[in-house]
Write a protein that holds these residues in place. Structure first.
Motif, PDB file in Angstrom:
ATOM      1  N   ASP A 129      33.561  16.393   0.121  1.00 13.92           N
ATOM      2  CA  ASP A 129      34.832  15.771   0.497  1.00 13.92           C
ATOM      3  C   ASP A 129      35.184  14.653  -0.490  1.00 13.92           C
ATOM      4  N   GLY A 130      36.502  14.412  -0.645  1.00 14.39           N
ATOM      5  CA  GLY A 130      36.957  13.263  -1.427  1.00 14.39           C
ATOM      6  C   GLY A 130      37.444  13.595  -2.831  1.00 14.39           C
ATOM      7  N   ASN A 131      37.756  14.861  -3.084  1.00  7.95           N
ATOM      8  CA  ASN A 131      38.238  15.234  -4.426  1.00  7.95           C
ATOM      9  C   ASN A 131      39.546  14.527  -4.790  1.00  7.95           C
ATOM     10  N   ARG A 132      40.479  14.469  -3.826  1.00  8.90           N
ATOM     11  CA  ARG A 132      41.787  13.886  -4.166  1.00  8.90           C
ATOM     12  C   ARG A 132      41.690  12.374  -4.291  1.00  8.90           C
ATOM     13  N   ARG A 133      40.865  11.764  -3.420  1.00  9.39           N
ATOM     14  CA  ARG A 133      40.684  10.308  -3.540  1.00  9.39           C
ATOM     15  C   ARG A 133      40.039   9.966  -4.875  1.00  9.39           C
ATOM     16  N   TRP A 134      39.105  10.786  -5.286  1.00 12.17           N
ATOM     17  CA  TRP A 134      38.446  10.560  -6.581  1.00 12.17           C
ATOM     18  C   TRP A 134      39.476  10.630  -7.703  1.00 12.17           C
ATOM     19  N   ALA A 135      40.349  11.643  -7.641  1.00 13.19           N
ATOM     20  CA  ALA A 135      41.357  11.816  -8.694  1.00 13.19           C
ATOM     21  C   ALA A 135      42.304  10.613  -8.729  1.00 13.19           C
ATOM     22  N   ARG A 136      42.720  10.160  -7.540  1.00 13.14           N
ATOM     23  CA  ARG A 136      43.626   9.000  -7.497  1.00 13.14           C
ATOM     24  C   ARG A 136      42.945   7.768  -8.073  1.00 13.14           C
ATOM     25  N   GLN A 137      41.683   7.565  -7.693  1.00 15.40           N
ATOM     26  CA  GLN A 137      40.965   6.384  -8.207  1.00 15.40           C
ATOM     27  C   GLN A 137      40.750   6.476  -9.708  1.00 15.40           C
ATOM     28  N   ALA A 138      40.658   7.702 -10.216  1.00 13.91           N
ATOM     29  CA  ALA A 138      40.466   7.883 -11.663  1.00 13.91           C
ATOM     30  C   ALA A 138      41.808   7.770 -12.400  1.00 13.91           C
ATOM     31  N   GLY A 139      42.891   7.544 -11.648  1.00 16.41           N
ATOM     32  CA  GLY A 139      44.203   7.370 -12.269  1.00 16.41           C
ATOM     33  C   GLY A 139      44.844   8.669 -12.719  1.00 16.41           C
ATOM     34  N   LEU A 182      43.462  17.914 -10.007  1.00 19.75           N
ATOM     35  CA  LEU A 182      42.370  17.829 -10.999  1.00 19.75           C
ATOM     36  C   LEU A 182      41.061  17.399 -10.338  1.00 19.75           C
ATOM     37  N   GLY A 183      41.171  16.682  -9.227  1.00 18.25           N
ATOM     38  CA  GLY A 183      39.973  16.324  -8.465  1.00 18.25           C
ATOM     39  C   GLY A 183      39.250  17.589  -8.017  1.00 18.25           C
ATOM     40  N   HIS A 220      31.531  20.298 -10.472  1.00 24.36           N
ATOM     41  CA  HIS A 220      30.456  19.458  -9.965  1.00 24.36           C
ATOM     42  C   HIS A 220      29.497  20.260  -9.094  1.00 24.36           C
ATOM     43  N   LEU A 221      30.033  21.243  -8.389  1.00 24.95           N
ATOM     44  CA  LEU A 221      29.161  22.091  -7.565  1.00 24.95           C
ATOM     45  C   LEU A 221      28.151  22.827  -8.450  1.00 24.95           C
ATOM     46  N   GLU A 222      28.585  23.228  -9.661  1.00 23.79           N
ATOM     47  CA  GLU A 222      27.634  23.894 -10.573  1.00 23.79           C
ATOM     48  C   GLU A 222      26.446  22.968 -10.846  1.00 23.79           C
ATOM     49  N   GLN A 223      26.760  21.693 -11.060  1.00 21.59           N
ATOM     50  CA  GLN A 223      25.676  20.739 -11.323  1.00 21.59           C
ATOM     51  C   GLN A 223      24.800  20.539 -10.095  1.00 21.59           C
ATOM     52  N   PHE A 224      25.459  20.431  -8.951  1.00 16.96           N
ATOM     53  CA  PHE A 224      24.706  20.243  -7.702  1.00 16.96           C
ATOM     54  C   PHE A 224      23.725  21.395  -7.499  1.00 16.96           C
ATOM     55  N   SER A 252      20.320  19.896  12.790  1.00 11.10           N
ATOM     56  CA  SER A 252      20.186  19.422  11.398  1.00 11.10           C
ATOM     57  C   SER A 252      20.189  17.901  11.308  1.00 11.10           C
ATOM     58  N   ASP A 253      19.478  17.378  10.321  1.00 13.77           N
ATOM     59  CA  ASP A 253      19.664  15.979   9.947  1.00 13.77           C
ATOM     60  C   ASP A 253      20.986  15.878   9.190  1.00 13.77           C
ATOM     61  N   ILE A 254      21.639  14.726   9.328  1.00 10.43           N
ATOM     62  CA  ILE A 254      22.916  14.565   8.620  1.00 10.43           C
ATOM     63  C   ILE A 254      22.835  13.308   7.760  1.00 10.43           C
ATOM     64  N   GLU A 255      23.304  13.432   6.547  1.00  9.85           N
ATOM     65  CA  GLU A 255      23.296  12.300   5.622  1.00  9.85           C
ATOM     66  C   GLU A 255      24.737  12.082   5.152  1.00  9.85           C
ATOM     67  N   PHE A 256      25.280  10.908   5.458  1.00  6.15           N
ATOM     68  CA  PHE A 256      26.633  10.611   5.000  1.00  6.15           C
ATOM     69  C   PHE A 256      26.548   9.737   3.754  1.00  6.15           C
ATOM     70  N   CYS A 257      27.351  10.069   2.777  1.00  6.52           N
ATOM     71  CA  CYS A 257      27.306   9.335   1.509  1.00  6.52           C
ATOM     72  C   CYS A 257      28.723   8.824   1.207  1.00  6.52           C
ATOM     73  N   ASP A 258      28.827   7.557   0.796  1.00  5.16           N
ATOM     74  CA  ASP A 258      30.158   6.969   0.600  1.00  5.16           C
ATOM     75  C   ASP A 258      30.882   7.460  -0.651  1.00  5.16           C
ATOM     76  N   LEU A 259      30.154   8.038  -1.572  1.00  2.00           N
ATOM     77  CA  LEU A 259      30.805   8.457  -2.824  1.00  2.00           C
ATOM     78  C   LEU A 259      31.705   9.671  -2.608  1.00  2.00           C
ATOM     79  N   ASN A 260      32.792   9.726  -3.371  1.00  2.00           N
ATOM     80  CA  ASN A 260      33.605  10.944  -3.348  1.00  2.00           C
ATOM     81  C   ASN A 260      32.861  12.049  -4.099  1.00  2.00           C
ATOM     82  N   TRP A 261      33.165  13.293  -3.723  1.00  2.00           N
ATOM     83  CA  TRP A 261      32.347  14.404  -4.214  1.00  2.00           C
ATOM     84  C   TRP A 261      32.135  14.418  -5.736  1.00  2.00           C
ATOM     85  N   PRO A 262      33.180  14.302  -6.561  1.00  2.00           N
ATOM     86  CA  PRO A 262      32.918  14.406  -8.008  1.00  2.00           C
ATOM     87  C   PRO A 262      32.046  13.261  -8.540  1.00  2.00           C
TER      88      PRO A 262
END
Ligand code: IPE
Ligand code: MG
Length: 254
Positions: free
Chosen positions: A30-40, A46-47, A54-58, A221-231
């Motif tokens: 989650d957070g592709n569009r927020r990431w794109a906006r923050q990246a200007g 493009l997010g 990024h999924l390829e890297q993951f 399942s265990d759940i882990e929430f991470c504040d970073l946007n996906w990219p």
């Protein structure tokens, strides 16, 4: 790579060596569009492009960490029904030109698709089905499930429908089907039957919700929430999530 980052990555890998590992990790990207906006970036789509690569890297990080099974949520049924058609088209193009292609080349994974494929454009559904076929015989590979056009509730509805269709085809009485229905009957009719349940679900972008993801499979399942946007999610964030998971499992078993 920054030397400190490299050092920290090694340290995390060493710490993980002594800990229980999840077999199956599911990721809510989650957070592709927020990431794109923050990246200007002017075009927030493009997010999604960065997110798909990024999924390829993951996947490479997951394979390296020994995770055998990954489920990645690419788009929900609601995303496809409700978002701007131009954005949906773009996402579907990425599923065809980035994800389906990548999995055919990356022999570490056997592809599965979970979701309502009739919500997708024909060309996207076809590209994904062809990639599933092309990777089917990779018996030593890990299992990668792309959730696309996916809703956890609809998956359960579809599974129940599958149980009823099967019963009807074999001429069983409804009352008998109802009396004998088991969890295994539902599990057998999920979109991708036979996978282990996810041990760990990771959601990025700071949203603290499950949003209809893997409703049936993630009950324990265990759940882990991470504040970073996906990219912006890094290998160290995956390794930290794996470490937290391993520590929790150890604590529960002590
Ligand atoms: C995740 O990013 C990708 C999809 C759901 C398709 P979003 O598109 O949800 O980006 P945000 O959450 O609005 O930043
Ligand atoms: Mg979002």
């Amino acid at each position: 790579m920054n030397p400190l980052y490299r050092l920290y990555t090694h340290k995390l890998r060493r710490q993980l060596a002594g800990l229980p590992q999840p077999q199956h990790v599911a990721i809510v990207m989650d957070g592709n569009r927020r990431w794109a906006r923050q990246a200007g970036l002017d075009d927030v789509r493009l997010g999604h492009r960065f997110g798909a690569h990024h999924l390829e890297q993951f996947l490479a990080w997951s394979a390296r960490a020994g995770v055998r099974c990954v489920t990645a949520w690419v788009a929900s049924a609601d995303n496809i029904k409700r978002r701007d058609p131009a954005e949906v088209d773009y996402l579907m193009q990425l599923a065809e030109t980035v994800l389906a292609k990548h999995v055919r080349r990356d022999h570490r994974w056997r592809l599965h698709v979970a979701g309502q494929l009739d919500l997708l454009p024909d060309s996207t559904a076809r590209a994904l089905k062809e990639a599933v076929e092309a990777t089917r015989d990779r018996h030593d590979a890990g299992d990668l499930t792309i959730a696309i056009g996916y809703s956890g509730r609809l998956e359960v509805v579809d599974a129940v429908r599958g149980v009823l269709d099967e019963a009807a085809a074999s001429g069983r009485e409804l009352s008998e089907v109802a009396a004998e229905l088991t969890e295994e009957d539902i599990s057998r009719h999920l979109y991708v039957p036979g996978l282990p349940d996810p041990d760990l679900v990771i959601r990025t972008s700071g949203e603290l919700r499950m949003s209809d993801f893997l409703l049936w499979q993630a009950t324990r399942s265990d759940i882990e929430f991470c504040d970073l946007n996906w990219p912006a999610f890094r290998e160290i964030d995956l390794l930290r999530a794996l470490r937290t998971y391993g520590q929790r499992v150890l604590e529960r078993s002590s």
